[in-house]
Design a protein around this motif. Sequence first.
Motif, PDB file in Angstrom:
ATOM      1  N   LEU A 664       0.838  -1.361   0.421  1.00 32.82           N
ATOM      2  CA  LEU A 664      -0.013   0.262  -0.113  1.00 32.82           C
ATOM      3  C   LEU A 664       0.874   0.915  -0.199  1.00 32.82           C
ATOM      4  N   ASP A 665       1.743   1.518   0.847  1.00 38.28           N
ATOM      5  CA  ASP A 665       2.482   1.713   1.030  1.00 38.28           C
ATOM      6  C   ASP A 665       2.934   2.576  -0.363  1.00 38.28           C
ATOM      7  N   ARG A 666       4.136   1.980  -1.422  1.00 39.81           N
ATOM      8  CA  ARG A 666       4.253   1.966  -2.657  1.00 39.81           C
ATOM      9  C   ARG A 666       3.420   2.295  -3.819  1.00 39.81           C
ATOM     10  N   VAL A 667       2.277   1.470  -3.402  1.00 42.08           N
ATOM     11  CA  VAL A 667       0.827   2.564  -4.226  1.00 42.08           C
ATOM     12  C   VAL A 667       0.801   3.541  -4.317  1.00 42.08           C
ATOM     13  N   LYS A 668       0.335   3.953  -2.469  1.00 40.70           N
ATOM     14  CA  LYS A 668       0.695   6.022  -2.883  1.00 40.70           C
ATOM     15  C   LYS A 668       1.394   6.537  -3.603  1.00 40.70           C
ATOM     16  N   GLU A 669       2.698   6.146  -3.370  1.00 41.76           N
ATOM     17  CA  GLU A 669       3.475   6.666  -4.060  1.00 41.76           C
ATOM     18  C   GLU A 669       3.646   7.167  -5.757  1.00 41.76           C
ATOM     19  N   PHE A 670       3.153   5.445  -5.765  1.00 46.44           N
ATOM     20  CA  PHE A 670       3.323   5.401  -7.350  1.00 46.44           C
ATOM     21  C   PHE A 670       1.364   6.141  -7.833  1.00 46.44           C
ATOM     22  N   HIS A 671       0.946   6.202  -6.834  1.00 45.26           N
ATOM     23  CA  HIS A 671      -0.474   7.264  -7.330  1.00 45.26           C
ATOM     24  C   HIS A 671      -0.034   8.706  -7.302  1.00 45.26           C
ATOM     25  N   ALA A 672       0.899   9.132  -6.572  1.00 47.63           N
ATOM     26  CA  ALA A 672       0.606  10.534  -7.016  1.00 47.63           C
ATOM     27  C   ALA A 672       1.606  10.741  -7.957  1.00 47.63           C
ATOM     28  N   ARG A 673       2.892   9.853  -8.084  1.00 46.66           N
ATOM     29  CA  ARG A 673       4.074   9.966  -9.399  1.00 46.66           C
ATOM     30  C   ARG A 673       2.765  10.037 -10.701  1.00 46.66           C
ATOM     31  N   PHE A 674       2.027   8.623 -10.820  1.00 43.35           N
ATOM     32  CA  PHE A 674       1.572   8.635 -11.733  1.00 43.35           C
ATOM     33  C   PHE A 674       0.057   8.550 -11.829  1.00 43.35           C
ATOM     34  N   GLY A 675      -1.093   8.991 -11.195  1.00 39.80           N
ATOM     35  CA  GLY A 675      -1.860   9.300 -11.280  1.00 39.80           C
ATOM     36  C   GLY A 675      -2.880   8.283 -11.475  1.00 39.80           C
ATOM     37  N   ASP A 676      -4.353   8.068 -11.610  1.00 45.77           N
ATOM     38  CA  ASP A 676      -5.296   6.732 -10.975  1.00 45.77           C
ATOM     39  C   ASP A 676      -5.307   6.186 -11.560  1.00 45.77           C
ATOM     40  N   ALA A 677      -4.830   5.789 -12.222  1.00 50.44           N
ATOM     41  CA  ALA A 677      -4.299   4.367 -13.161  1.00 50.44           C
ATOM     42  C   ALA A 677      -4.329   3.532 -11.478  1.00 50.44           C
ATOM     43  N   TRP A 678      -2.987   3.814 -10.426  1.00 53.13           N
ATOM     44  CA  TRP A 678      -2.766   3.763  -9.356  1.00 53.13           C
ATOM     45  C   TRP A 678      -3.511   4.283  -7.824  1.00 53.13           C
ATOM     46  N   LYS A 679      -4.915   4.119  -8.067  1.00 54.68           N
ATOM     47  CA  LYS A 679      -5.834   5.567  -7.501  1.00 54.68           C
ATOM     48  C   LYS A 679      -5.852   3.401  -6.060  1.00 54.68           C
ATOM     49  N   PRO A 680      -5.806   4.258  -4.847  1.00 57.63           N
ATOM     50  CA  PRO A 680      -5.380   2.369  -3.830  1.00 57.63           C
ATOM     51  C   PRO A 680      -7.602   1.442  -3.793  1.00 57.63           C
ATOM     52  N   ALA A 681      -7.539   0.709  -4.080  1.00 60.89           N
ATOM     53  CA  ALA A 681      -8.384   0.218  -3.703  1.00 60.89           C
ATOM     54  C   ALA A 681      -8.769  -0.101  -2.344  1.00 60.89           C
ATOM     55  N   PRO A 682      -9.866   0.708  -1.979  1.00 61.32           N
ATOM     56  CA  PRO A 682     -10.399   1.033  -0.343  1.00 61.32           C
ATOM     57  C   PRO A 682     -10.375  -0.808   0.662  1.00 61.32           C
ATOM     58  N   LEU A 683     -10.195  -2.076  -0.508  1.00 57.50           N
ATOM     59  CA  LEU A 683     -10.168  -3.362   0.435  1.00 57.50           C
ATOM     60  C   LEU A 683      -8.719  -3.601   0.670  1.00 57.50           C
ATOM     61  N   LEU A 684      -8.199  -2.558  -0.236  1.00 54.06           N
ATOM     62  CA  LEU A 684      -6.685  -3.101   0.077  1.00 54.06           C
ATOM     63  C   LEU A 684      -6.165  -1.402   1.501  1.00 54.06           C
ATOM     64  N   GLU A 685      -6.702  -0.651   1.464  1.00 57.53           N
ATOM     65  CA  GLU A 685      -6.605   0.354   2.633  1.00 57.53           C
ATOM     66  C   GLU A 685      -7.077   0.150   3.466  1.00 57.53           C
ATOM     67  N   ARG A 686      -8.509  -1.328   4.085  1.00 55.47           N
ATOM     68  CA  ARG A 686      -9.177  -1.690   5.753  1.00 55.47           C
ATOM     69  C   ARG A 686      -8.083  -2.966   5.360  1.00 55.47           C
ATOM     70  N   LEU A 687      -7.501  -3.551   4.827  1.00 59.57           N
ATOM     71  CA  LEU A 687      -7.342  -4.552   5.579  1.00 59.57           C
ATOM     72  C   LEU A 687      -5.895  -3.949   5.476  1.00 59.57           C
ATOM     73  N   VAL A 688      -5.252  -3.224   5.807  1.00 63.80           N
ATOM     74  CA  VAL A 688      -3.894  -2.509   5.651  1.00 63.80           C
ATOM     75  C   VAL A 688      -4.260  -1.965   7.359  1.00 63.80           C
ATOM     76  N   ARG A 689      -5.524  -1.324   7.563  1.00 61.59           N
ATOM     77  CA  ARG A 689      -6.360  -0.839   8.987  1.00 61.59           C
ATOM     78  C   ARG A 689      -6.109  -1.149   9.081  1.00 61.59           C
ATOM     79  N   GLU A 690      -6.533  -2.638   9.541  1.00 68.14           N
ATOM     80  CA  GLU A 690      -7.234  -3.560  10.568  1.00 68.14           C
ATOM     81  C   GLU A 690      -5.955  -4.665  10.444  1.00 68.14           C
ATOM     82  N   GLY A 691      -4.864  -5.189   9.646  1.00 65.22           N
ATOM     83  CA  GLY A 691      -4.174  -5.315  10.595  1.00 65.22           C
ATOM     84  C   GLY A 691      -4.397  -6.573   9.547  1.00 65.22           C
ATOM     85  N   LYS A 692      -4.976  -6.359   9.059  1.00 65.06           N
ATOM     86  CA  LYS A 692      -5.174  -8.387   8.085  1.00 65.06           C
ATOM     87  C   LYS A 692      -4.833  -8.127   6.686  1.00 65.06           C
ATOM     88  N   LYS A 693      -5.582  -9.977   6.664  1.00 60.42           N
ATOM     89  CA  LYS A 693      -4.579 -10.199   5.101  1.00 60.42           C
ATOM     90  C   LYS A 693      -5.253 -10.354   3.668  1.00 60.42           C
TER      91      LYS A 693
END
Length: 697
Positions: A664-693
């Motif tokens: 997710l950290d790298r996806v966010k970096e690439f989103h900032a550099r390359f635009g919407d193709a890299w917009k983080p998936a909400p599910l990915l963000e939720r899993l990281v927030r909840e400490g899940k896989k």
Amino acid sequence: MSQVVGYELRGNIGVITVDNPPVNALGKDVRAGLVAALEQGLADDGAKALVLVGAGRTFIAGADIREFGKPPAEPSLPDVITRYDEADKPVVAALHGTALGGGLEVALGCHYRVAVPGTKVGLPEVKLGLLPGAGGTQRLPRLVGAQKALELIVSGEFVAAPKAAELGIVDEVIEAESPLEAGLQFAEKVTSEKRPLKRVRDQEEKVAADRGNEALFDEFRKGLEKKARNLFSPFKIVDAVKAAVDLPFDEGMQRERELFRECLESPQRAGLVHAFFAERQIGKIPGLAADAKSREIKHVGIIGAGTMGGGIAMNFVNVGIPVTLLEVKQEALDRGLAVIRRNYENSAKKGRLTQAQVEQRMELIRPSLDYGDFADVDLVIEAVFENMDVKKQIFGKLDEVCKPGAVLASNTSTLSIDEIASATKRPEDVVGMHFFSPANVMKLLENVRGEKTSDEVIATVMSVGKKIKKVPVLVGNCYGFVGNRMLHKRGAEAMTLVNEGASPAEADSVLTGLGFPMGQFAMSDLAGIDVGYLIRQERRKAGEDVPASWMDKLYEAGRLGQKTQAGVYRYEEGSRKPIPDPEVDKLIEEFRKEQGITPREISKDELLERQMYIMINEGAKILEEGIAIRASDIDVVWIYGYGFPAYRGGPMFWADQVGLDKILDRVKEFHARFGDAWKPAPLLERLVREGKKFGDL
């Protein structure tokens, strides 16, 4: 006495029966029961010999998968087998169904083995990243020699009863009413002839003959460098079999256990076990009506005799289902039939088919130029090129000619099943059946449910997928479904990386380094540059903003990939090895200048992260939208359809191992550099927030 293993006296023969449905797996209760029943038989003065048999459909099909990953429970399987080996009465294993893994190891610990016709034996632990850890690598070489033992254990191949008898794995194949009857017959012979206890561990002749033959093991390892170059357990199997040759039996057993533990602790074992379970999950479809019955498929129609249509036809005739193969022109039909025959003739040359089987299969294909010949088919599969207008015309015709209840399927790899179904008055009978090229070889079948596809039709295509020996995965309807939706994201990112400065070979090398058989651009050449071009054209026609691509220039230059010996790479006659081509480098350089791009050097880490993490992010979106039922279904799609290394467990399992927070950290970096193709998936963000896989979903 254990409820899953029983003992009884039949005349002067003691019978030990394993009864642990469905496959008599060797769980802790079975292991304890085997020891208790053996002790009872040895203490029974009326028993002159013992027969070990499995109740139900099989002997012992191996370990209990419910114990995978749990701490070992006593008695251990090697200890159980040692008890049988050391018994002072003859023990005959009576095999039927399958004797696999630990099941065969138990049989090898008995003094004699008989089998009824139809039995198969094998040691398939390598498929789970393991090696046989209860004496299989030590006993089998004593029966068949080191070379054959290596071949059987490293391949995980199943051996039919007649071949097993020829090799010496079983003593006799006996035609009998039941495996018990076969075992009793043989045990009576053993006692009447007063045969000695024939312990496999004491049979030294075959291993003694191989002792000192270092070349045998060196050559086998060299072969593995090509066939299993990234795998761990096959090389450990070689070490274990060598121990059987070089060491006394007890020391060899100790070495086997050490090597088994090394395999057990390998990350590859975790990946392969995950893949094993994932494949067994795909048939569980939440919400499917309990009474949804599969329709009977006795006759199949296929539209298109090209590479895909011909390959699909072969799948059905291989299992005895007749096919009506339709084309619009006679020459296309003749060409398609010739390719199918050539494929079968090649199999016959390699000894995989007899000439009679070739003719039998060809006779099951009825060529046709008339849609009216589909009047009685139970399933029709359209396999023409990716053009929505053409597909809708075809399905309109099918609606007119096919009988009520016929399943109407499209082999589309990207287009909407709902839109295709709209050309009919029976959308409930329309479904996607996406085969992968070459369709007669690749195991994946993506079954695509439309909005109105009936539960009965879903049950039918899942069932028929298994019947034709595919791995069927049910997916939802969207552009590219699961596999191609993720692949096209990776493909677009690979293109961007080359546009920015990487070479196609550099972008591909990080994927082959991960364990893929080929990278993105080599895969494009295999599929055909024209396939990707036509998909892009369809998307442009639909109004999508598809950027200019140097791949379009390849198509315009007639570089269509392997079929023309030139695509992104060039290919020498008779070879599939991709060779970087300066002509393509020049074309890419010109494209960069046209686009005003100044090339830069891109690290291997970035090449891998951008191609893989964009797939993982898209996979998370696919899960969130319900296009895939489970993360593990995505893993199965990628293992069987795209060559993702099974020992890494599939892309979503791999992502869990890498760490979703890191991704997710790298996806966010690439989103900032390359635009919407890299917009983080909400599910990915939720899993990281909840400490899940993904595996926790």
